[in-house]
Scaffold this active site. Sequence first.
Site, PDB file in Angstrom:
ATOM      1  N   ASP A   1       1.628   6.411   5.356  1.00  0.00           N
ATOM      2  CA  ASP A   1       0.672   5.472   4.770  1.00  0.00           C
ATOM      3  C   ASP A   1       1.197   4.770   3.511  1.00  0.00           C
ATOM      4  O   ASP A   1       0.465   4.023   2.860  1.00  0.00           O
ATOM      5  CB  ASP A   1      -0.650   6.201   4.478  1.00  0.00           C
ATOM      6  CG  ASP A   1      -1.865   5.324   4.716  1.00  0.00           C
ATOM      7  OD1 ASP A   1      -1.731   4.305   5.406  1.00  0.00           O
ATOM      8  OD2 ASP A   1      -2.946   5.672   4.192  1.00  0.00           O
TER       9      ASP A   1
ATOM     10  N   LYS B   1       0.860  -1.190   0.000  1.00  0.00           N
ATOM     11  CA  LYS B   1       0.000   0.000   0.000  1.00  0.00           C
ATOM     12  C   LYS B   1       0.894   1.236   0.000  1.00  0.00           C
ATOM     13  O   LYS B   1       1.717   1.425   0.893  1.00  0.00           O
ATOM     14  CB  LYS B   1      -0.908   0.010   1.240  1.00  0.00           C
ATOM     15  CG  LYS B   1      -1.677   1.330   1.428  1.00  0.00           C
ATOM     16  CD  LYS B   1      -2.624   1.295   2.637  1.00  0.00           C
ATOM     17  CE  LYS B   1      -3.242   2.673   2.893  1.00  0.00           C
ATOM     18  NZ  LYS B   1      -4.151   2.694   4.077  1.00  0.00           N
TER      19      LYS B   1
ATOM     20  N   GLU C   1      -9.365   3.782   1.826  1.00  0.00           N
ATOM     21  CA  GLU C   1      -8.797   3.854   0.480  1.00  0.00           C
ATOM     22  C   GLU C   1      -7.741   2.789   0.207  1.00  0.00           C
ATOM     23  O   GLU C   1      -7.540   2.395  -0.942  1.00  0.00           O
ATOM     24  CB  GLU C   1      -8.187   5.248   0.248  1.00  0.00           C
ATOM     25  CG  GLU C   1      -6.753   5.460   0.747  1.00  0.00           C
ATOM     26  CD  GLU C   1      -6.592   5.339   2.258  1.00  0.00           C
ATOM     27  OE1 GLU C   1      -7.603   5.499   2.974  1.00  0.00           O
ATOM     28  OE2 GLU C   1      -5.475   5.079   2.720  1.00  0.00           O
TER      29      GLU C   1
ATOM     30  N   ASP D   1     -12.062   7.252   3.287  1.00  0.00           N
ATOM     31  CA  ASP D   1     -10.885   7.020   4.114  1.00  0.00           C
ATOM     32  C   ASP D   1     -10.508   5.534   4.154  1.00  0.00           C
ATOM     33  O   ASP D   1      -9.445   5.181   4.640  1.00  0.00           O
ATOM     34  CB  ASP D   1     -11.140   7.560   5.524  1.00  0.00           C
ATOM     35  CG  ASP D   1      -9.859   7.767   6.312  1.00  0.00           C
ATOM     36  OD1 ASP D   1      -8.769   7.702   5.699  1.00  0.00           O
ATOM     37  OD2 ASP D   1      -9.947   7.996   7.536  1.00  0.00           O
TER      38      ASP D   1
ATOM     39  N   ASP E   1      -2.434  10.294   3.382  1.00  0.00           N
ATOM     40  CA  ASP E   1      -3.839   9.909   3.552  1.00  0.00           C
ATOM     41  C   ASP E   1      -4.571  10.976   4.363  1.00  0.00           C
ATOM     42  O   ASP E   1      -4.537  10.969   5.590  1.00  0.00           O
ATOM     43  CB  ASP E   1      -3.934   8.541   4.246  1.00  0.00           C
ATOM     44  CG  ASP E   1      -5.381   8.078   4.398  1.00  0.00           C
ATOM     45  OD1 ASP E   1      -6.269   8.711   3.793  1.00  0.00           O
ATOM     46  OD2 ASP E   1      -5.600   7.072   5.105  1.00  0.00           O
TER      47      ASP E   1
ATOM     48  N   ARG F   1      -7.636  -0.395   0.797  1.00  0.00           N
ATOM     49  CA  ARG F   1      -8.166  -1.633   0.215  1.00  0.00           C
ATOM     50  C   ARG F   1      -8.517  -1.444  -1.266  1.00  0.00           C
ATOM     51  O   ARG F   1      -8.523  -2.415  -2.024  1.00  0.00           O
ATOM     52  CB  ARG F   1      -9.361  -2.115   1.047  1.00  0.00           C
ATOM     53  CG  ARG F   1     -10.525  -1.169   1.099  1.00  0.00           C
ATOM     54  CD  ARG F   1     -11.464  -1.466   2.266  1.00  0.00           C
ATOM     55  NE  ARG F   1     -10.923  -0.992   3.550  1.00  0.00           N
ATOM     56  CZ  ARG F   1     -11.521  -1.155   4.724  1.00  0.00           C
ATOM     57  NH1 ARG F   1     -12.674  -1.792   4.797  1.00  0.00           N
ATOM     58  NH2 ARG F   1     -10.968  -0.703   5.826  1.00  0.00           N
TER      59      ARG F   1
ATOM     60  N   LYS G   1     -10.136  13.164   7.481  1.00  0.00           N
ATOM     61  CA  LYS G   1      -9.718  12.857   8.851  1.00  0.00           C
ATOM     62  C   LYS G   1      -9.699  14.157   9.662  1.00  0.00           C
ATOM     63  O   LYS G   1      -9.284  15.190   9.141  1.00  0.00           O
ATOM     64  CB  LYS G   1      -8.300  12.275   8.851  1.00  0.00           C
ATOM     65  CG  LYS G   1      -8.185  10.851   8.360  1.00  0.00           C
ATOM     66  CD  LYS G   1      -6.740  10.375   8.473  1.00  0.00           C
ATOM     67  CE  LYS G   1      -6.542   9.023   7.805  1.00  0.00           C
ATOM     68  NZ  LYS G   1      -7.235   7.928   8.492  1.00  0.00           N
TER      69      LYS G   1
HETATM   70  N1  BES Z   1      -4.239   4.730   6.737  1.00  0.00           N
HETATM   71  C1  BES Z   1      -5.383   4.491   7.534  1.00  0.00           C
HETATM   72  C2  BES Z   1      -5.107   3.505   8.676  1.00  0.00           C
HETATM   73  C3  BES Z   1      -4.127   3.953   9.727  1.00  0.00           C
HETATM   74  C4  BES Z   1      -4.564   4.524  10.897  1.00  0.00           C
HETATM   75  C5  BES Z   1      -2.772   3.735   9.556  1.00  0.00           C
HETATM   76  C6  BES Z   1      -3.659   4.916  11.882  1.00  0.00           C
HETATM   77  C7  BES Z   1      -1.860   4.122  10.515  1.00  0.00           C
HETATM   78  C8  BES Z   1      -2.301   4.698  11.679  1.00  0.00           C
HETATM   79  C9  BES Z   1      -6.511   3.905   6.673  1.00  0.00           C
HETATM   80  O1  BES Z   1      -6.526   4.324   5.355  1.00  0.00           O
HETATM   81  C10 BES Z   1      -7.803   4.323   7.275  1.00  0.00           C
HETATM   82  O2  BES Z   1      -8.076   5.497   7.290  1.00  0.00           O
HETATM   83  N2  BES Z   1      -8.581   3.349   7.738  1.00  0.00           N
HETATM   84  C11 BES Z   1      -9.847   3.595   8.322  1.00  0.00           C
HETATM   85  C12 BES Z   1     -10.832   2.611   7.758  1.00  0.00           C
HETATM   86  C13 BES Z   1     -12.266   2.900   8.091  1.00  0.00           C
HETATM   87  C14 BES Z   1     -12.719   4.192   7.432  1.00  0.00           C
HETATM   88  C15 BES Z   1     -13.117   1.745   7.622  1.00  0.00           C
HETATM   89  C16 BES Z   1      -9.707   3.444   9.823  1.00  0.00           C
HETATM   90  O3  BES Z   1      -8.962   2.562  10.260  1.00  0.00           O
HETATM   91  O4  BES Z   1     -10.303   4.224  10.555  1.00  0.00           O
HETATM   92 ZN    ZN Z   2      -4.735   4.890   4.559  1.00  0.00          ZN
HETATM   93 MN    MN Z   3      -7.567   6.159   5.098  1.00  0.00          MN
END
Ligand code: BES
Ligand code: ZN
Ligand code: MN
Length: 508
Positions: free
Chosen positions: A293, A270, A354, A352, A275, A356, A282
């Site tokens: 990210d 990834k 993204e 967010d 992000d 996947r 966010k």
């Molecule tokens: N890049 C983030 C996940 C992340 C969070 C990585 C904290 C490192 C530290 C990912 O893209 C994300 O935002 N995931 C969301 C998914 C949700 C919207 C289903 C999450 O984990 O809140």
């Molecule tokens: Zn992310």
């Molecule tokens: Mn994200």
Amino acid sequence: MTALTLSTAAAPGLRADAIVIGVAKGAKGPVVAPGAEAVDKAYDGRLAGILETLGASGAEGEVTKLPAPSGFKAPLVVAVGLGAEPEKDAGYDGEALRRAAGVAARTLAGSKKAAFALPLTDPADAGAIGEGVLLGAYSFDAYKDTAKDAKAKNGKAPLGEAALLGGKPRDAAYKAALARATAVSEELNRARDLINTPPNDLNPEAFAAIAQAAAKEHGIKIQVLDEKALVKGGYGGILGVGGGSASTPRLVKLSYTHSKAKKHLAFVGKGITYDSGGISLKPAGHNETMKCDMSGAAAVFAAVVAASRLGLEVNVTGWLALAENMPSGSAVRPGDVLRMYSGKTVEVLNTDAEGRLVLGDALWAASLEKPDAIVDVATLTGAMMLALGSRTFGIMANDDAFRSAVHEAAEEVGEPAWPMPLPEHLRKGMDSQVADIANMGERMGGGLVAGLFLREFVGEGITWAHLDIAGPAFNEGGPFGYTPKGGTGTAVRTLVRLAELTAAGDLG
Ligand code: BES
Ligand code: ZN
Ligand code: MN
């Protein structure tokens, strides 16, 4: 970069800024670890007592400095904690040596040369100490425009040379162990540099250009799909995520091949260079470290280059799914439906989620080559961080034996990891009214939901594992062991180990 050498010199006559020794936690107080006999002798065998007087216990991470005994060329002795003393006849484990060497190397920033008189009984020990030194000495100062001499004055320049005592400089196995430690650590440190580079300088195009230069240097085949090529190919996931950014996305394919290879591994990373969350923006407090990210793509890139430098007899393809997730008039919206590279449609309920989406396209592209196994690496979910904390990554897989093999490889190299399930009942939470699948499901078990989403984009019959490194990819706390603050380079060593095991015919 710190230079590693092997030395047969005796500690007293060594010209160095410091001599590093090990101290372990014994049943009745600190004990001086093997390797430091000559040093202890020069203190008339009283070193353990002296260390105890100075407050040392032998605990991991502990550093005790003392003036070198008279007659020594080096002025300073640095005693680093190794943790519990091993059972009689058992040696110090590689990870204890790696961490202690890392702590010492970081402590000695600003020094020109240090001699490491840690327990060293075989080439594997030398490799572990060498890795610890190179990884622990790392610092990221590309944006601190202090002149070289200022750095030296501040004592901030990384340790110049580490001479490992007790190894055999002319023994092929020792030389190979140090060469391996050097190749792996240099590439891992480069992954850290990429992670730490601010997102205004490392966008998808810049990352692809760095990969191109490295591929050229190491004779790795590379193919970069730019936005136009992605449109032509139908990579709806990568294009959807990258669509909101002024920096266009890329899909990079790195192919390392060996003429004697019997197996083919695909690594998928990834690579969200920043992000922001996109339209599902966010909030402040959640976006400051989101340059990390792309840690999965950085790990994959480093592992492919390391495999090439080591000349492993296995074919390794690395896929870097690079995009910047930003909100704008051209950004994907919650409610949009994307047609992925595999042909499946995805309803984007949260922009967010993204990772996947870009991984779905890259996993399908990797699958079309029918590799023997695919391993993807991603800072995918905050949920995995909640589940496992900030030092352990989660391993999911569509094959129990493969998940165990990946876990074992991670343990072997000293990367904390833990197996996680892919519960079938969580799949229905991603059912969509309008598309084949939605990019969000139940909130509970969010890391597993993400894993189930990815599984849909792995080709039929292909062995696959998914490493969610959201916790350990970026260290927001203080440095520990050989892990610095910021980008850690987690998963690089697990991937390299998997490639080695596959080359040796010990995997799959
Ligand atoms: N890049 C983030 C996940 C992340 C969070 C990585 C904290 C490192 C530290 C990912 O893209 C994300 O935002 N995931 C969301 C998914 C949700 C919207 C289903 C999450 O984990 O809140
Ligand atoms: Zn992310
Ligand atoms: Mn994200």
